[in-house]
Design an enzyme around this catalytic site. Sequence first.
Site, PDB file in Angstrom:
ATOM      1  N   CYS A 136       0.831  -1.202   0.000  1.00  0.00           N
ATOM      2  CA  CYS A 136       0.000   0.000   0.000  1.00  0.00           C
ATOM      3  C   CYS A 136       0.865   1.251   0.000  1.00  0.00           C
ATOM      4  CB  CYS A 136      -0.932   0.009   1.212  1.00  0.00           C
ATOM      5  SG  CYS A 136      -2.017   1.457   1.292  1.00  0.00           S
ATOM      6  N   CYS A 139      -0.532   4.089   2.086  1.00  0.00           N
ATOM      7  CA  CYS A 139      -0.310   3.922   3.526  1.00  0.00           C
ATOM      8  C   CYS A 139       1.126   4.240   3.924  1.00  0.00           C
ATOM      9  CB  CYS A 139      -0.630   2.488   3.943  1.00  0.00           C
ATOM     10  SG  CYS A 139      -2.244   1.871   3.441  1.00  0.00           S
ATOM     11  N   ASP A 140       2.091   3.775   3.130  1.00  0.00           N
ATOM     12  CA  ASP A 140       3.488   3.757   3.575  1.00  0.00           C
ATOM     13  C   ASP A 140       4.455   4.595   2.750  1.00  0.00           C
ATOM     14  OD1 ASP A 140       2.748   1.937   5.579  1.00  0.00           O
ATOM     15  OD2 ASP A 140       2.950   0.257   4.196  1.00  0.00           O
TER      16      ASP A 140
END
Length: 332
Positions: A136, A139-140
């Site tokens: 992701c 997300c990261d």
Amino acid sequence: MSETRHTRLLIIGSGPAGYTAAVYGARAMLEPLLVQGIQPGGQLTITTEVENWPGDTEVQGPDLMVRMEAHARAVGTEIVADHIAAIDLSKRPFAAQGDTGTTYTADAVILATGAQARWLGLPSEEQFKGFGVSACATCDGFFYRGQEVVVVGGGNTAVEEALFLTKFASKVTLIHRRDELRADKVLQSRLFRNPKVEILWDHNLDEVLGVTDPLGVTGVRVAHATTGEKTELPCSGVFIAIGHSPSSELVADQLETHMGGYVVTAPDSTATSIPGVFAAGDLTDHIYRQAVTSAGMGCMAALEAEKFLAEQEGSELIPAEPPRPERQALQR
């Protein structure tokens, strides 16, 4: 010993969608019962820092899920450590079979079983998950500012992830096993024009390289798809972008699905093709796949379940066909 337990509202799944549905369901006095599943907390339990959850500048994924579970318990949700192996949605009350032998019957069901990222299956990939290997970028990606990263894949997901990562990384190498991408032409055009992107055609990811103290990625080894020749590339992050698989095996033969198994819901709703069954979170969302959107859908599902149950209970109090003498009296 097997037992049968009945609840007005059964919630299957314990990620942001499930726990949020539980909070709203409990506050509506539905006394929900939530079955956690094999991975209590869902995908966030394998995520480290979360910096896009409103109200928290930074929170550890597992800690966030512990808090959500505690909130659901505090407002009255019963949470059960079990896994639903089968469910019958053909009649009400719905009946779900747990691995423990318990049968759960319910007047309404919220499905929040989530989705799982597709992985390559490499031992080194598994070793560095959450420590340099991610599925992701949204997300990261923020954690790789000024660093080199690689993305594996060739479809829309991979190209979108690569483009997003150019906001942070100094260089993004897209590794694809073929000599052309499967992504939409518009996305490909954007990718080819981006000076931060380099594409490595006709290669497969062979191994993720890294260190163990502290655990972290230092590079990858790739193999040419035809010759097998191996090359090492330095990087700090590896993003596997070969798609997601919704965890819909439980209901795929009973509910309408699309896009490779995502449960279909009515427009602007969490209602599925069976009245009384609602779906929320990554099980139905093939676009956003974010914790905050999953939580929002969990809220929607609980509110819709509350309305459904109220309508069902109300209709039971009103005879479907009033006695004929009474109807004649009213007509006079």
